[in-house]
Motif scaffolding. Structure first.
Motif, mmCIF file in Angstrom:
data_model
loop_
_atom_site.group_PDB
_atom_site.id
_atom_site.type_symbol
_atom_site.label_atom_id
_atom_site.label_comp_id
_atom_site.label_asym_id
_atom_site.label_seq_id
_atom_site.Cartn_x
_atom_site.Cartn_y
_atom_site.Cartn_z
ATOM 1 N N PRO A 117 51.371 40.085 50.801
ATOM 2 C CA PRO A 117 52.739 39.848 50.313
ATOM 3 C C PRO A 117 52.913 40.187 48.828
ATOM 4 O O PRO A 117 51.978 40.066 48.032
ATOM 5 C CB PRO A 117 52.946 38.338 50.542
ATOM 6 N N LYS A 118 54.111 40.604 48.479
ATOM 7 C CA LYS A 118 54.433 40.935 47.094
ATOM 8 C C LYS A 118 54.186 39.756 46.151
ATOM 9 O O LYS A 118 53.916 39.943 44.965
ATOM 10 C CB LYS A 118 55.905 41.347 46.990
ATOM 11 N N GLN A 119 54.282 38.531 46.694
ATOM 12 C CA GLN A 119 54.147 37.328 45.872
ATOM 13 C C GLN A 119 52.692 36.992 45.541
ATOM 14 O O GLN A 119 52.432 35.997 44.857
ATOM 15 C CB GLN A 119 54.773 36.121 46.589
ATOM 16 N N GLU A 120 51.737 37.824 45.988
ATOM 17 C CA GLU A 120 50.326 37.485 45.808
ATOM 18 C C GLU A 120 49.533 38.601 45.114
ATOM 19 O O GLU A 120 48.525 39.090 45.632
ATOM 20 C CB GLU A 120 49.702 37.132 47.159
ATOM 21 N N PRO A 121 49.960 39.017 43.910
ATOM 22 C CA PRO A 121 49.250 40.104 43.225
ATOM 23 C C PRO A 121 47.822 39.740 42.813
ATOM 24 O O PRO A 121 46.941 40.615 42.772
ATOM 25 C CB PRO A 121 50.126 40.376 42.003
ATOM 26 N N LYS A 122 47.562 38.481 42.515
ATOM 27 C CA LYS A 122 46.203 38.083 42.124
ATOM 28 C C LYS A 122 45.251 38.233 43.303
ATOM 29 O O LYS A 122 44.098 38.657 43.140
ATOM 30 C CB LYS A 122 46.196 36.640 41.619
ATOM 31 N N LEU A 123 45.725 37.883 44.491
ATOM 32 C CA LEU A 123 44.897 38.036 45.681
ATOM 33 C C LEU A 123 44.597 39.507 45.936
ATOM 34 O O LEU A 123 43.464 39.867 46.251
ATOM 35 C CB LEU A 123 45.599 37.420 46.891
ATOM 36 N N GLU A 124 45.597 40.351 45.794
ATOM 37 C CA GLU A 124 45.379 41.789 46.023
ATOM 38 C C GLU A 124 44.308 42.327 45.081
ATOM 39 O O GLU A 124 43.398 43.041 45.499
ATOM 40 C CB GLU A 124 46.692 42.556 45.833
ATOM 41 N N LYS A 125 44.394 41.993 43.821
ATOM 42 C CA LYS A 125 43.415 42.483 42.839
ATOM 43 C C LYS A 125 42.016 41.966 43.149
ATOM 44 O O LYS A 125 41.021 42.706 43.051
ATOM 45 C CB LYS A 125 43.839 42.080 41.424
ATOM 46 N N ALA A 126 41.919 40.709 43.558
ATOM 47 C CA ALA A 126 40.617 40.128 43.859
ATOM 48 C C ALA A 126 39.993 40.776 45.097
ATOM 49 O O ALA A 126 38.791 41.066 45.118
ATOM 50 C CB ALA A 126 40.750 38.626 44.064
ATOM 51 N N ILE A 127 40.804 41.017 46.128
ATOM 52 C CA ILE A 127 40.274 41.648 47.344
ATOM 53 C C ILE A 127 39.877 43.096 47.061
ATOM 54 O O ILE A 127 38.828 43.569 47.514
ATOM 55 C CB ILE A 127 41.292 41.561 48.491
ATOM 56 N N SER A 128 40.688 43.815 46.299
ATOM 57 C CA SER A 128 40.346 45.201 45.950
ATOM 58 C C SER A 128 39.027 45.267 45.190
ATOM 59 O O SER A 128 38.183 46.138 45.448
ATOM 60 C CB SER A 128 41.469 45.824 45.110
ATOM 61 N N LYS A 129 38.830 44.349 44.273
ATOM 62 C CA LYS A 129 37.589 44.311 43.499
ATOM 63 C C LYS A 129 36.396 44.058 44.411
ATOM 64 O O LYS A 129 35.338 44.682 44.276
ATOM 65 C CB LYS A 129 37.677 43.229 42.427
ATOM 66 N N ALA A 130 36.558 43.150 45.384
ATOM 67 C CA ALA A 130 35.477 42.854 46.323
ATOM 68 C C ALA A 130 35.183 44.054 47.222
ATOM 69 O O ALA A 130 34.015 44.338 47.538
ATOM 70 C CB ALA A 130 35.841 41.634 47.164
ATOM 71 N N ILE A 131 36.226 44.773 47.656
ATOM 72 C CA ILE A 131 36.038 45.975 48.473
ATOM 73 C C ILE A 131 35.255 47.030 47.701
ATOM 74 O O ILE A 131 34.296 47.631 48.216
ATOM 75 C CB ILE A 131 37.403 46.536 48.925
ATOM 76 N N ASP A 132 35.636 47.267 46.459
ATOM 77 C CA ASP A 132 34.935 48.264 45.632
ATOM 78 C C ASP A 132 33.466 47.893 45.476
ATOM 79 O O ASP A 132 32.580 48.763 45.502
ATOM 80 C CB ASP A 132 35.608 48.371 44.266
ATOM 81 N N ALA A 133 33.182 46.600 45.320
ATOM 82 C CA ALA A 133 31.801 46.139 45.174
ATOM 83 C C ALA A 133 31.000 46.378 46.451
ATOM 84 O O ALA A 133 29.797 46.678 46.395
ATOM 85 C CB ALA A 133 31.781 44.657 44.802
ATOM 86 N N MET A 134 31.655 46.271 47.611
ATOM 87 C CA MET A 134 30.963 46.497 48.874
ATOM 88 C C MET A 134 30.607 47.973 49.065
ATOM 89 O O MET A 134 29.612 48.297 49.712
ATOM 90 C CB MET A 134 31.820 45.994 50.042
ATOM 91 N N TYR A 135 31.402 48.890 48.520
ATOM 92 C CA TYR A 135 31.025 50.301 48.497
ATOM 93 C C TYR A 135 29.765 50.478 47.649
ATOM 94 O O TYR A 135 28.802 51.129 48.067
ATOM 95 C CB TYR A 135 32.147 51.143 47.890
ATOM 96 N N ALA A 136 29.783 49.901 46.462
ATOM 97 C CA ALA A 136 28.687 50.093 45.505
ATOM 98 C C ALA A 136 27.373 49.507 46.019
ATOM 99 O O ALA A 136 26.298 50.074 45.789
ATOM 100 C CB ALA A 136 29.056 49.453 44.165
ATOM 101 N N SER A 137 27.451 48.408 46.743
ATOM 102 C CA SER A 137 26.235 47.733 47.220
ATOM 103 C C SER A 137 25.656 48.357 48.490
ATOM 104 O O SER A 137 24.531 48.046 48.876
ATOM 105 C CB SER A 137 26.534 46.257 47.483
#
Length: 302
Positions: free
Chosen positions: A240-260
């Motif tokens: 949802p548009k109302q949850e930008p902090k969640l989006e950023k946190a999930i994106s960061k976790a996804i990027d980390a899963m690529y790297a690992s």
């Protein structure tokens, strides 16, 4: 965090009780506290029964996307709460903020972005077709005049409508596509590749095989803009548009899963080729730069 830990330790000493598992719970709660989920500490996730991508078994989300979002939630200290629905319900649940996120075969598009937020891609999806055994279609031109099916709401609806002479069959779920492919009422079904591969193995009696479409070139897409989704697309988790902090946190976790290497292991577990699923196509970065990503953004890659 140091102040919080000191306070918790003092409280434990005053109560003459061991902190034990309470420390882990406090750490988990502190991770989740900074996120803007509907309910603190909970992650309401909308999915459909769409194996091998998503399903709900025993109150848990399983499948490729199910495992990814569960691992991400664990990293963020969130408890996953599944909500089973259909694809339109998945999108609507996010856009009305009845859920925090939806996962499983959701393609990024500028149109959908207007009503919600998209994470970085957990993986990419090549253009796959289910066809009756013995049939071969390799280019968009080969599809002209054929009966082409997909699920209502999927990005291929617009692409199919743009094919000269093609007849669209829109279904409420993938089972309808497979049933009509097996009976010969459809020539081609556009669905997510792992789904077609799984159906091919589970129901050999339907005589369905997997074919990959040669993506249309730039000139074809310029002439028919809706051909864009006959190219590999970016899957994303929709928020949802109302949850930008969640989006950023999930994106960061996804990027980390690529790297690992964690994402590579999951793709291989479900029968996907990491070279196809974890490497973006040229032009994908450009699609999102200046739309929902900054000018220097690059999609994650192996």
């Amino acid at each position: 965090m140091r102040k919080y830990a000191a306070t918790a330790l003092a409280a434990c000493l005053l109560l003459a009780a061991g902190c034990g598992g309470g420390d882990d719970k406090s750490a988990t709660n502190s991770k989740a506290a900074g996120l803007d989920t509907i309910e603190p500490g909970k992650l309401k996730v909308a999915v459909e029964s769409y194996m091998p991508y998503t399903a709900v078994h025993g109150g848990k989300i399983v499948g490729l996307d199910g495992e990814i979002i569960t691992r991400v939630a664990d990293k963020l200290g969130l408890e996953v709460q599944p909500e089973l629905t259909d694809f339109n319900g998945m999108l609507g649940g996010v856009q009305s903020r009845r859920v925090d996120v939806t996962v499983g075969g959701v393609a990024w598009s500028a149109e959908r972005e207007k009503a919600g937020l998209f994470t970085d891609p957990p993986y990419y999806s090549p253009p796959a077709m289910g066809v009756h055994s013995g049939k071969q279609y390799s280019t968009v031109d080969d599809l002209q005049g054929l009966r082409l099916g997909t699920v209502t709401g999927y990005v291929w609806v617009k692409s199919i409508k743009a094919v000269p002479g093609a007849k669209l069959g829109a279904y409420p779920n993938a089972n309808g596509v497979f049933d009509d492919l097996g009976s010969g009422r459809l020539d081609v079904g556009f669905l997510d590749p792992l789904l077609i591969i799984a159906q091919q193995k589970a129901r050999p009696d339907q005589k369905i095989q997997t074919e990959y479409l040669t993506p249309p070139d730039d000139a074809q897409v310029k002439q028919h803009p809706d051909y864009e989704f006959f190219r590999p697309y970016m899957t994303s988790f929709y928020i949802p548009k109302q949850e930008p902090k969640l989006e950023k946190a999930i994106s960061k976790a996804i990027d980390a899963m690529y790297a690992s290497g964690e994402m590579k292991q999951l793709i291989e577990k479900y029968g996907g080729d990491p070279e196809q699923f974890l490497k973006p196509s040229p032009g994908m970065a450009k699609q999102r730069r200046g739309v929902d990503r900054p000018a220097g953004w690059n999609p994650p890659s192996l």
